[in-house]
Design an enzyme around this catalytic site. Structure first.
Site, mmCIF file in Angstrom:
data_model
loop_
_atom_site.group_PDB
_atom_site.id
_atom_site.type_symbol
_atom_site.label_atom_id
_atom_site.label_comp_id
_atom_site.label_asym_id
_atom_site.label_seq_id
_atom_site.Cartn_x
_atom_site.Cartn_y
_atom_site.Cartn_z
ATOM 1 N N GLU A 1 -52.237 59.765 -18.211
ATOM 2 C CA GLU A 1 -52.031 61.026 -17.096
ATOM 3 C C GLU A 1 -51.439 62.240 -17.538
ATOM 4 O OE1 GLU A 1 -49.678 59.366 -13.783
ATOM 5 O OE2 GLU A 1 -51.513 57.744 -13.404
ATOM 6 N N GLY B 1 -72.793 69.852 -25.293
ATOM 7 C CA GLY B 1 -73.077 68.540 -25.396
ATOM 8 C C GLY B 1 -73.484 68.068 -26.698
ATOM 9 N N ARG C 1 -60.140 66.790 -4.010
ATOM 10 C CA ARG C 1 -60.583 66.401 -5.487
ATOM 11 C C ARG C 1 -60.523 65.076 -5.609
ATOM 12 N NH1 ARG C 1 -56.208 68.630 -10.212
ATOM 13 N NH2 ARG C 1 -56.608 66.778 -11.414
ATOM 14 N N HIS D 1 -60.792 65.777 -28.881
ATOM 15 C CA HIS D 1 -60.175 67.079 -28.608
ATOM 16 C C HIS D 1 -59.870 67.915 -30.197
ATOM 17 C CE1 HIS D 1 -57.318 70.060 -26.872
ATOM 18 N NE2 HIS D 1 -56.457 69.934 -28.117
HETATM 19 C C1 GAR Z 1 -65.660 70.227 -28.448
HETATM 20 O O1 GAR Z 1 -65.102 70.781 -29.564
HETATM 21 C C2 GAR Z 1 -64.573 69.164 -28.007
HETATM 22 O O2 GAR Z 1 -63.682 68.737 -28.598
HETATM 23 C C3 GAR Z 1 -63.960 70.092 -26.811
HETATM 24 O O3 GAR Z 1 -64.810 70.941 -26.182
HETATM 25 C C4 GAR Z 1 -65.948 71.051 -27.348
HETATM 26 C C5 GAR Z 1 -67.354 70.522 -26.498
HETATM 27 O O4 GAR Z 1 -68.528 70.727 -27.370
HETATM 28 N N1 GAR Z 1 -62.983 69.572 -25.926
HETATM 29 C C6 GAR Z 1 -61.899 70.058 -25.628
HETATM 30 O O5 GAR Z 1 -61.619 71.185 -25.740
HETATM 31 C C7 GAR Z 1 -61.381 69.234 -24.708
HETATM 32 N N2 GAR Z 1 -59.864 69.662 -24.226
HETATM 33 P P1 GAR Z 1 -69.712 70.038 -27.106
HETATM 34 O O6 GAR Z 1 -70.035 70.362 -25.729
HETATM 35 O O7 GAR Z 1 -70.693 70.705 -28.043
HETATM 36 O O8 GAR Z 1 -69.455 68.446 -27.435
#
Ligand code: GAR
Length: 204
Positions: free
Chosen positions: A143, A13, A66, A110
Site C-alpha cells: 500500500e 511499453g 476511483r 522502478h
Molecule cells: C520505466 O523506466 C519504468 O521503470 C518506469 O517507467 C518507465 C516505463 O518505460 N516506472 C516508474 O517510474 C514507476 N514508478 P516503458 O513504458 O518503456 O516500460
C-alpha cells in the site's frame, strides 16, 4: 504450466516488449494474458496487438469513482484468469482498495535502487542527489509508494556527464534484463515473501 500475467502500462511499453520477447524466446514460462492501459495512446497497446495479446484501455474519466475504475481493472484481470499483475510503467498509484481486493500478487519495476528515490522522476532525483550508482528494482507492490518487498535489483554507474536521458537509458537496459528474470523466479515458485524480505536474493 504457464503463469498467466496481466501487464499494466501507461506509455512506451519497452518493459512490456522485454516480457513479450522473453516469453516468445521461451525464457520465461508465462502467458501474457492481457495488457491494460489507462492511456488510449500508449504504445504498449500497439506492442500487445502486434503479438495478438488482448489490449484494453480503461480510462479513469469514464468512471465516477476511483473504486469503480479500479474494480473494472480487477474484473478484467479476473476475466483473463491471471495469476500475477505486472506494472510496467503504469503511472497511476493503485489505491489500498485495489491492493486489498486483488486476489493475486502485484509486482512493479522502478528505475532506482529502492528505497532511494521512490515516486516520479527517479532518475532525475538520483542525478540531483549526486549518487554515484543507481539502478532499478523489481518489487512486490504494497500500500506504500514503491515500498514493498524487493525481489531483484541491478546497479549501474552514474557518470559525470550523465543527463536524465543517458542515465535513464542505462537503467532501462537493466530493467529489461531483471524484469523477466524476476518473473521467471516467481513462475518457478522460487520467491518466498515474508513481511519485508523476498527470497532468494540476487546472489544465491
Ligand atoms: C520505466 O523506466 C519504468 O521503470 C518506469 O517507467 C518507465 C516505463 O518505460 N516506472 C516508474 O517510474 C514507476 N514508478 P516503458 O513504458 O518503456 O516500460
Amino acid at each position: 504450466m504457464r503463469l498467466r500475467i496481466a501487464v499494466l502500462a501507461s506509455s512506451r511499453g519497452t518493459n512490456l516488449q522485454a516480457l513479450i520477447d522473453a516469453q516468445e524466446k521461451d525464457e520465461i514460462p508465462t502467458k501474457i494474458a492481457v495488457v491494460i492501459s489507462d492511456n488510449p495512446k500508449a504504445l504498449a497497446l500497439e506492442r500487445a496487438q502486434k503479438h495478438q495479446i488482448p489490449a484494453i484501455t480503461v480510462v479513469r474519466q469514464d468512471f465516477p469513482t476511483r473504486e469503480l475504475y479500479e474494480q473494472e481493472i480487477l474484473d478484467l484481470i479476473n476475466k483473463y484468469s491471471c495469476d500475477l499483475i505486472c506494472l510496467a510503467g503504469f503511472m497511476r498509484i493503485l489505491s489500498p482498495y485495489f491492493i486489498g481486493n486483488s486476489q493475486i500478487k502485484i509486482i512493479n519495476i522502478h528505475p532506482s535502487l529502492l528505497p532511494s528515490f521512490p515516486g516520479l522522476d527517479a532518475q532525475q532525483q538520483a542525478l540531483d542527489y549526486g549518487v554515484k550508482f543507481s539502478g532499478c528494482t523489481v518489487h512486490f507492490v504494497d500500500e506504500g509508494m514503491d515500498s514493498g518487498p524487493i525481489i531483484l535489483q541491478a546497479v549501474v554507474p552514474v557518470l559525470v556527464d550523465d543527463t536524465e536521458e543517458t542515465l535513464s537509458l542505462r537503467i532501462l537496459a537493466e530493467e529489461h534484463r531483471i524484469y523477466p528474470e524476476a518473473i521467471k523466479l516467481i513462475a518457478e515458485g522460487k520467491v518466498e515473501v515474508g513481511a519485508r524480505i523476498a527470497r532468494p536474493p540476487l546472489h544465491q
